[in-house]
Design a protein around this motif. Structure first.
Motif, PDB file in Angstrom:
ATOM      1  N   SER A  29       0.847  -1.190   0.000  1.00 19.51           N
ATOM      2  CA  SER A  29       0.000   0.000   0.000  1.00 19.51           C
ATOM      3  C   SER A  29       0.885   1.243   0.000  1.00 19.51           C
ATOM      4  O   SER A  29       2.010   1.225   0.506  1.00 19.51           O
ATOM      5  CB  SER A  29      -0.941   0.006   1.205  1.00 19.51           C
ATOM      6  OG  SER A  29      -0.200   0.056   2.398  1.00 19.51           O
ATOM      7  N   CYS A  30       0.370   2.294  -0.588  1.00 17.91           N
ATOM      8  CA  CYS A  30       1.114   3.552  -0.643  1.00 17.91           C
ATOM      9  C   CYS A  30       0.139   4.719  -0.658  1.00 17.91           C
ATOM     10  O   CYS A  30      -1.023   4.572  -1.035  1.00 17.91           O
ATOM     11  CB  CYS A  30       2.030   3.594  -1.857  1.00 17.91           C
ATOM     12  SG  CYS A  30       1.202   3.621  -3.462  1.00 17.91           S
ATOM     13  N   THR A  31       0.626   5.865  -0.231  1.00 16.60           N
ATOM     14  CA  THR A  31      -0.154   7.094  -0.274  1.00 16.60           C
ATOM     15  C   THR A  31       0.463   8.002  -1.323  1.00 16.60           C
ATOM     16  O   THR A  31       1.665   8.299  -1.262  1.00 16.60           O
ATOM     17  CB  THR A  31      -0.160   7.798   1.098  1.00 16.60           C
ATOM     18  OG1 THR A  31      -0.720   6.911   2.059  1.00 16.60           O
ATOM     19  CG2 THR A  31      -0.973   9.088   1.053  1.00 16.60           C
ATOM     20  N   LYS A  62       5.438   9.682   1.557  1.00 16.90           N
ATOM     21  CA  LYS A  62       4.406   9.522   0.536  1.00 16.90           C
ATOM     22  C   LYS A  62       5.096   9.315  -0.803  1.00 16.90           C
ATOM     23  O   LYS A  62       6.307   9.476  -0.930  1.00 16.90           O
ATOM     24  CB  LYS A  62       3.506  10.759   0.484  1.00 16.90           C
ATOM     25  CG  LYS A  62       2.710  10.962   1.763  1.00 16.90           C
ATOM     26  CD  LYS A  62       1.900  12.235   1.695  1.00 16.90           C
ATOM     27  CE  LYS A  62       1.199  12.501   3.025  1.00 16.90           C
ATOM     28  NZ  LYS A  62       0.469  13.775   2.988  1.00 16.90           N
ATOM     29  N   ASP A  94      -4.587  13.687  -0.604  1.00 19.18           N
ATOM     30  CA  ASP A  94      -3.817  12.520  -0.988  1.00 19.18           C
ATOM     31  C   ASP A  94      -4.735  11.315  -1.147  1.00 19.18           C
ATOM     32  O   ASP A  94      -5.788  11.247  -0.526  1.00 19.18           O
ATOM     33  CB  ASP A  94      -2.747  12.224   0.070  1.00 19.18           C
ATOM     34  CG  ASP A  94      -1.732  13.354   0.188  1.00 19.18           C
ATOM     35  OD1 ASP A  94      -1.520  14.059  -0.814  1.00 19.18           O
ATOM     36  OD2 ASP A  94      -1.164  13.524   1.273  1.00 19.18           O
ATOM     37  N   SER A  96      -4.870   6.811  -1.704  1.00 18.66           N
ATOM     38  CA  SER A  96      -4.149   5.556  -1.489  1.00 18.66           C
ATOM     39  C   SER A  96      -4.112   4.740  -2.765  1.00 18.66           C
ATOM     40  O   SER A  96      -5.022   4.806  -3.589  1.00 18.66           O
ATOM     41  CB  SER A  96      -4.827   4.742  -0.391  1.00 18.66           C
ATOM     42  OG  SER A  96      -4.759   5.431   0.830  1.00 18.66           O
TER      43      SER A  96
END
Length: 129
Positions: A29-31, A62, A94, A96
């Motif tokens: 997962s990333c933002t 991020k 932002d 996800s």
């Protein structure tokens, strides 16, 4: 806080840049820091395209678009946006996403090209075909 139900639709996701199924079950997962993206190359149709090369911003952890000329951490390629993500209308918000960090990538099918330095950053984890 807005609790209204909203529905957004956008075009089909093009994952033809994936070279194989290998690594697709192990995304992270990333933002996404939307303020670091540019509408024309990154989200011309209202969504961040699958396959965008990403770097991690050192100060915030991020992710933003890989840029070998950057000096905020994005100059190091860490992976690719695995699936399309709707872009907010306000680039201060932002979103996800999923980060593809291991497997094969069809270089000619990427929505944004990767230079030799970026390829060297992910050597051993991502193979360009």
């Amino acid at each position: 806080m807005n609790l209204q139900q909203t529905v957004r639709t956008f075009g089909m996701d093009d994952q033809s840049w994936l070279g194989s199924e290998h690594g697709t079950q192990a995304t992270e997962s990333c933002t996404l820091d939307t303020s670091t993206f540019t509408p024309a190359p990154h989200y011309p149709a209202g969504y961040f395209k699958s396959g965008i090369p990403l770097g991690q911003i050192t100060a915030t952890k991020k992710f933003g678009p890989y840029d070998s000329a950057a000096s905020d951490g994005r100059e190091v390629l860490v992976g690719f946006l695995f699936a399309a993500v709707g872009a907010p209308t306000d680039n201060a918000i932002d979103v996800s996403g999923a980060l593809f960090v291991h497997g094969k990538v069809r270089e000619s099918r990427l929505p944004v090209p990767v230079d030799a330095a970026g390829k060297a950053d992910v050597a051993g984890r991502i193979r360009f075909i």
